[in-house]
Design a protein around this motif. Sequence first.
Motif, PDB file in Angstrom:
ATOM      1  N   ARG A   1       0.827  -1.200   0.000  1.00 46.46           N
ATOM      2  CA  ARG A   1       0.000   0.000   0.000  1.00 46.46           C
ATOM      3  C   ARG A   1       0.864   1.254   0.000  1.00 46.46           C
ATOM      4  N   THR A   2       1.956   1.206   0.740  1.00 44.04           N
ATOM      5  CA  THR A   2       2.876   2.348   0.776  1.00 44.04           C
ATOM      6  C   THR A   2       3.436   2.632  -0.601  1.00 44.04           C
ATOM      7  N   ARG A   3       3.775   1.564  -1.326  1.00 45.80           N
ATOM      8  CA  ARG A   3       4.285   1.739  -2.690  1.00 45.80           C
ATOM      9  C   ARG A   3       3.245   2.415  -3.578  1.00 45.80           C
ATOM     10  N   LYS A   4       1.993   1.984  -3.438  1.00 43.46           N
ATOM     11  CA  LYS A   4       0.936   2.582  -4.261  1.00 43.46           C
ATOM     12  C   LYS A   4       0.756   4.063  -3.940  1.00 43.46           C
ATOM     13  N   ILE A   5       0.786   4.399  -2.657  1.00 45.12           N
ATOM     14  CA  ILE A   5       0.613   5.797  -2.254  1.00 45.12           C
ATOM     15  C   ILE A   5       1.746   6.653  -2.793  1.00 45.12           C
ATOM     16  N   LEU A   6       2.979   6.187  -2.597  1.00 47.73           N
ATOM     17  CA  LEU A   6       4.135   6.959  -3.060  1.00 47.73           C
ATOM     18  C   LEU A   6       4.149   7.087  -4.580  1.00 47.73           C
ATOM     19  N   GLY A   7       3.658   6.047  -5.263  1.00 52.19           N
ATOM     20  CA  GLY A   7       3.676   6.066  -6.718  1.00 52.19           C
ATOM     21  C   GLY A   7       2.760   7.105  -7.334  1.00 52.19           C
ATOM     22  N   ARG A   8       1.838   7.659  -6.552  1.00 49.04           N
ATOM     23  CA  ARG A   8       0.905   8.655  -7.076  1.00 49.04           C
ATOM     24  C   ARG A   8       1.509  10.057  -7.117  1.00 49.04           C
ATOM     25  N   PHE A   9       2.657  10.232  -6.487  1.00 55.94           N
ATOM     26  CA  PHE A   9       3.245  11.568  -6.386  1.00 55.94           C
ATOM     27  C   PHE A   9       4.597  11.606  -7.088  1.00 55.94           C
ATOM     28  N   SER A  10       5.039  12.810  -7.368  1.00 52.86           N
ATOM     29  CA  SER A  10       6.349  12.992  -8.000  1.00 52.86           C
ATOM     30  C   SER A  10       6.977  14.277  -7.478  1.00 52.86           C
ATOM     31  N   GLY A  11       8.281  14.433  -7.766  1.00 53.96           N
ATOM     32  CA  GLY A  11       8.978  15.646  -7.346  1.00 53.96           C
ATOM     33  C   GLY A  11       9.120  15.738  -5.839  1.00 53.96           C
ATOM     34  N   ILE A  12       9.213  16.961  -5.348  1.00 59.39           N
ATOM     35  CA  ILE A  12       9.456  17.171  -3.923  1.00 59.39           C
ATOM     36  C   ILE A  12       8.288  16.695  -3.073  1.00 59.39           C
ATOM     37  N   GLN A  13       7.066  16.689  -3.650  1.00 58.37           N
ATOM     38  CA  GLN A  13       5.917  16.162  -2.907  1.00 58.37           C
ATOM     39  C   GLN A  13       6.129  14.692  -2.550  1.00 58.37           C
ATOM     40  N   ALA A  14       6.670  13.944  -3.502  1.00 60.33           N
ATOM     41  CA  ALA A  14       6.936  12.532  -3.250  1.00 60.33           C
ATOM     42  C   ALA A  14       8.014  12.368  -2.190  1.00 60.33           C
ATOM     43  N   ASN A  15       9.035  13.237  -2.209  1.00 59.26           N
ATOM     44  CA  ASN A  15      10.093  13.179  -1.202  1.00 59.26           C
ATOM     45  C   ASN A  15       9.538  13.486   0.188  1.00 59.26           C
ATOM     46  N   ILE A  16       8.673  14.482   0.268  1.00 65.99           N
ATOM     47  CA  ILE A  16       8.066  14.830   1.559  1.00 65.99           C
ATOM     48  C   ILE A  16       7.231  13.671   2.080  1.00 65.99           C
ATOM     49  N   LEU A  17       6.442  13.064   1.185  1.00 69.67           N
ATOM     50  CA  LEU A  17       5.593  11.946   1.600  1.00 69.67           C
ATOM     51  C   LEU A  17       6.450  10.749   2.003  1.00 69.67           C
ATOM     52  N   GLY A  18       7.541  10.499   1.259  1.00 68.38           N
ATOM     53  CA  GLY A  18       8.447   9.404   1.605  1.00 68.38           C
ATOM     54  C   GLY A  18       9.051   9.596   2.982  1.00 68.38           C
ATOM     55  N   ALA A  19       9.445  10.839   3.286  1.00 56.94           N
ATOM     56  CA  ALA A  19      10.001  11.145   4.604  1.00 56.94           C
ATOM     57  C   ALA A  19       8.959  10.966   5.697  1.00 56.94           C
ATOM     58  N   LEU A  20       7.733  11.401   5.436  1.00 52.21           N
ATOM     59  CA  LEU A  20       6.665  11.281   6.438  1.00 52.21           C
ATOM     60  C   LEU A  20       6.300   9.824   6.691  1.00 52.21           C
ATOM     61  N   LEU A  21       6.250   9.033   5.610  1.00 55.27           N
ATOM     62  CA  LEU A  21       5.926   7.615   5.780  1.00 55.27           C
ATOM     63  C   LEU A  21       7.031   6.892   6.545  1.00 55.27           C
ATOM     64  N   GLY A  22       8.252   7.436   6.472  1.00 55.47           N
ATOM     65  CA  GLY A  22       9.342   6.848   7.242  1.00 55.47           C
ATOM     66  C   GLY A  22       9.138   6.936   8.739  1.00 55.47           C
ATOM     67  N   THR A  23       8.256   7.853   9.170  1.00 53.22           N
ATOM     68  CA  THR A  23       8.018   8.019  10.605  1.00 53.22           C
ATOM     69  C   THR A  23       7.137   6.929  11.196  1.00 53.22           C
ATOM     70  N   ILE A  24       6.475   6.142  10.359  1.00 52.63           N
ATOM     71  CA  ILE A  24       5.598   5.085  10.882  1.00 52.63           C
ATOM     72  C   ILE A  24       6.090   3.708  10.455  1.00 52.63           C
ATOM     73  N   THR A  25       7.364   3.609  10.126  1.00 58.12           N
ATOM     74  CA  THR A  25       7.948   2.339   9.697  1.00 58.12           C
ATOM     75  C   THR A  25       9.112   1.987  10.620  1.00 58.12           C
ATOM     76  N   PRO A  26       9.901   0.926  10.321  1.00 60.59           N
ATOM     77  CA  PRO A  26      10.873   0.371  11.263  1.00 60.59           C
ATOM     78  C   PRO A  26      11.691   1.397  12.039  1.00 60.59           C
ATOM     79  N   PHE A  27      12.129   0.965  13.223  1.00 61.17           N
ATOM     80  CA  PHE A  27      12.751   1.868  14.173  1.00 61.17           C
ATOM     81  C   PHE A  27      14.275   1.893  14.095  1.00 61.17           C
ATOM     82  N   CYS A  28      14.878   1.146  13.209  1.00 61.57           N
ATOM     83  CA  CYS A  28      16.330   1.230  13.050  1.00 61.57           C
ATOM     84  C   CYS A  28      16.671   1.104  11.573  1.00 61.57           C
TER      85      CYS A  28
END
Length: 334
Positions: A73-100
């Motif tokens: 699902r994360t891949r699908k969400i990220l795939g809908r965006f491009s440019g800096i918006q995608a980078n921001i979303l990628g960084a935000l999604l990193g906050t709810i994923t593995p801890f190391c």
Amino acid sequence: MAIFGFINDQLLKMTWLSNLVRTLVENVFGLDVSGRLGGSIHFFIYDVIKIFILLSALIFMISYIQSFFPPERTRKILGRFSGIQANILGALLGTITPFCSCSSIPLFIGFTNAGLPLGVTFSFLISSPMVDLASVLLLASIFGWRIALAYVTVGLVLAVVGGTIISRLRMEDEVEGFVYNNMDVAYEEETLSVKERIGYSKDQVKDIFNKVWIYVLIGVGIGAAIHNWIPQSFIEALLGQDKWYSVPLATFVGIPIYADIFGTLPIAEALLAKGVGLGTVLAFMMGVTTLSLPSMIMLKNVIKPKLLGTFIGIVTVGILIIGFLFNAYGHVFI
């Protein structure tokens, strides 16, 4: 504000637990908590119990949220965006994923394999170990909300900027070929029931707790030693914020250490209490969580030396800039 302060003190800082441990140390052990030995025992017992309680509760809550964002699902969400918006979303999604960082790398491989832009996957790779929802509350419980939010903000900015730079450099050919295999594989999205999400969250608590408990004990032990046995004058002479080399020294000292933010917090707490600059403390934490040597060895098997060197260089420069800025203006947050 009074209600918020009460909740913050009792639920996050757990002042009731501190008072309870103080009573235990003074009345049962017969030690003065203002002394070195009594203070060390109080620091160790209080911090270990507090971190373990918060860690278990926070991992459960975050894992429950994370269950709504499986890799496909994360891949699908990220795939809908491009440019800096995608980078921001990628960084935000990193906050709810593995801890190391080591557990973030398999997801990084999956995202790259699925054809997501390289810069977006690196934004995720930077933010995932450095910034997560649990770290916000744990940081707030020790340093207060201003420092916690400042740490999260600069961590996300570094992740977005780092991913954007890598995206502009167009280094897709610097990823090992096996990562791009099977890019046409279709992933089915799994729907979990509430009971299954609770079960998943419990399993995550057990799994992560088993991985990090030893680092928490080591970190609290080091923190107790720094807090009660090493003179403040010595710490300030070595790592005081007036020392220009304190930030790069803290950054590079953190690299050989393999731990996550939960293990570094007690050390950071003790260093800050001894007069070390806020920027130096943040640089140490970021160096440990993002540039740890074991993580870089794992990453070396996935990307080629040129891209690995670029990643390390961007993150290192970013950490140094953050460290110097917070040493200069850290008084605003304390």
